[in-house]
Design an enzyme around this catalytic site. Structure first.
Site, PDB file in Angstrom:
ATOM      1  N   TYR A 259     -31.259  -0.303 -33.547  1.00 14.32           N
ATOM      2  CA  TYR A 259     -30.028  -0.321 -32.743  1.00 14.32           C
ATOM      3  C   TYR A 259     -28.853  -0.646 -33.665  1.00 14.32           C
ATOM      4  CZ  TYR A 259     -26.495  -2.404 -29.695  1.00 14.32           C
ATOM      5  OH  TYR A 259     -25.319  -2.733 -29.087  1.00 14.32           O
TER       6      TYR A 259
ATOM      7  N   ASP B 146     -38.526  -4.872 -32.047  1.00  9.35           N
ATOM      8  CA  ASP B 146     -37.588  -4.782 -30.927  1.00  9.35           C
ATOM      9  C   ASP B 146     -38.269  -3.890 -29.883  1.00  9.35           C
ATOM     10  OD1 ASP B 146     -35.587  -4.103 -29.131  1.00  9.35           O
ATOM     11  OD2 ASP B 146     -34.021  -3.961 -30.650  1.00  9.35           O
TER      12      ASP B 146
HETATM   13  N1  PLP Z   1     -31.896  -3.652 -29.148  1.00  9.50           N
HETATM   14  C1  PLP Z   1     -31.734  -2.464 -28.551  1.00  9.50           C
HETATM   15  C2  PLP Z   1     -32.786  -1.414 -28.722  1.00  9.50           C
HETATM   16  C3  PLP Z   1     -30.594  -2.223 -27.789  1.00  9.50           C
HETATM   17  O1  PLP Z   1     -30.440  -1.019 -27.196  1.00  9.50           O
HETATM   18  C4  PLP Z   1     -29.605  -3.245 -27.664  1.00  9.50           C
HETATM   19  C5  PLP Z   1     -28.360  -3.005 -26.882  1.00  9.50           C
HETATM   20  O2  PLP Z   1     -28.036  -1.894 -26.547  1.00  9.50           O
HETATM   21  C6  PLP Z   1     -29.818  -4.468 -28.303  1.00  9.50           C
HETATM   22  C7  PLP Z   1     -30.976  -4.641 -29.028  1.00  9.50           C
HETATM   23  C8  PLP Z   1     -28.788  -5.582 -28.202  1.00  9.50           C
HETATM   24  O3  PLP Z   1     -28.883  -6.194 -26.963  1.00  9.50           O
HETATM   25  P1  PLP Z   1     -27.638  -6.909 -26.233  1.00  9.50           P
HETATM   26  O4  PLP Z   1     -26.637  -5.852 -25.897  1.00  9.50           O
HETATM   27  O5  PLP Z   1     -28.279  -7.561 -25.046  1.00  9.50           O
HETATM   28  O6  PLP Z   1     -27.083  -7.898 -27.205  1.00  9.50           O
END
Ligand code: PLP
Length: 376
Positions: free
Chosen positions: A103, A175
């Site tokens: 991400y 993740d």
């Molecule tokens: N990991 C992935 C795959 C995501 O899509 C996102 C946000 O879009 C995140 C982490 C980050 O999460 P947050 O927006 O809750 O901080």
């Protein structure tokens, strides 16, 4: 209750929850108190001060640990806060190998926050195991992967990456936001930590921001994360914990519907003349379909596709949808469509003609009718 382990569907409804012993309330009460009365000897009371712990967070953490099959869980104010705590559990000078398909916000945390803090970072295509091995150094302490990735749904072999990391003396972190514990449990493949943006499928209704970590084992890493969580202070409010816990109760049935509809849309898009290519791990044409089938129980609610005719054609399709909403984020009940390169910014490596879909809970035929008229 029997001693048999609960099925996932049952755990979604019951893990972390119990009838309130004081009032008999079936839905968990929300405890907004910031402080808790101590016992006369100031002994080991369960709660003391809201940032350190509170009943709603404890319930959510028990649920997350059960759903991922871990020994301990840590709720954060966002997925980004959870990821930052993992990086902060490293020491300056340590080396991190991170999938270059992570991400984009995670990559930015590494670049803008952790690099000045002297964390050394190498980016790699984690679907190429030799490339992962090739980036290891004696200082490597963490291998970070995401599977499926955002937005092109690449799959990483989690068991292989965990093994590579462990042989190098590093921890492996996944993740699991896109898959959720309904579809994939990275700890069962040997990963040490799972990270979630609870803002997505766990919350599930697009109305709460949150994050979570689940550790396979208790021990020094879990102890460190508890300090980074409670003392670092990037924690969710009791109400946010309550909302995420409410979301997890329906996770298994929501994911079933998201997955079924996404596969219908992916197959129909693949056959449409205005579409150049479709990214979805459930398609036989996906280069890692076999790995996804081995590692996941279903293929997820996310898909991306490239529109013939370049960026303008893709933007035109996004401008014409009526039922889909043009918005970022994912995992809610409404279907969303986004021009990912615009969201990621000028340095985005994402193809300019790519549109990403978060398949909601509408009927797939209604979603298809909307896409078809937008593509016409
Ligand atoms: N990991 C992935 C795959 C995501 O899509 C996102 C946000 O879009 C995140 C982490 C980050 O999460 P947050 O927006 O809750 O901080």
């Amino acid at each position: 209750m029997s001693d048999k382990p609960m099925h996932f569907e049952t755990a979604c409804v019951h893990a972390g929850r119990q009838v309130d012993p004081v009032t008999g309330a079936v839905a968990p009460p929300i405890h907004l108190s910031t402080t808790f009365q101590r016992s006369p000897d100031y002994g080991a009371d369960p709660y003391n001060y809201v940032r350190g712990n509170n009943p709603n967070r404890a319930q959510l953490e028990a649920c997350l640990a059960a759903l991922e099959g871990g020994a301990a869980a840590f709720a954060f104010a966002s997925g980004s806060a959870a990821a930052t705590a993992v990086f902060q559990s490293m020491k300056p000078g340590d080396h991190v190998v991170c999938t270059r398909d992570a991400y984009h916000g995670i990559l930015r945390i590494l670049r803008e926050i952790m690099a000045p803090w002297q964390l050394k970072v190498s980016l790699v295509d984690a679907s190429d195991l030799d490339a992962v091995r090739g980036e290891l150094t004696p200082a490597t302490r963490l291998v970070w992967v995401e599977s499926p990735t955002n937005p092109v749904l690449k799959i990483t072999d989690l068991a292989a990456v965990a093994d590579i990391a462990h042989r190098a003396g590093a921890i492996a972190v996944c993740d699991n936001t896109f898959a959720t514990p309904a579809l994939q449990n990275p700890l069962a493949f040997g990963m040490d930590l799972v990270m979630h943006s609870a803002t997505k499928y766990l919350g599930g209704h697009g109305d709460v921001m949150g994050g979570g970590l689940v550790a396979r084992e208790t021990g020094p890493l879990a102890d460190r994360l508890r300090i980074l969580q409670g003392n670092g202070g990037a924690v969710p409010s009791p109400f946010d914990c309550w909302l995420v816990l409410r979301g997890t109760a329906t996770l298994s049935v929501r994911m079933r519907a998201h997955c079924e509809s996404a596969l219908v849309l992916a197959r129909r898009l693949e056959a449409h003349p205005a579409v150049e290519c479709v990214f979805h791990p459930g398609l036989a044409s996906h280069p890692q379909h076999a790995l996804a089938a081995r590692q996941m129980r279903a293929f997820g609610g996310m898909l991306s596709f490239c529109v013939r005719g370049g960026a303008d054609a893709a933007l035109r399709v996004a401008s014409r949808v009526k039922l889909f909403t043009r918005a970022t984020s994912l995992g809610g009940v409404e279907s969303l469509i986004e021009h990912r390169a615009s969201v990621e910014g000028p340095e985005s490596p994402t193809p300019k003609n790519l549109l990403r879909i978060s398949t909601g809970l509408e009927h797939p035929d209604d979603l298809w009718a909307d896409l078809e008229q937008a593509l016409a």
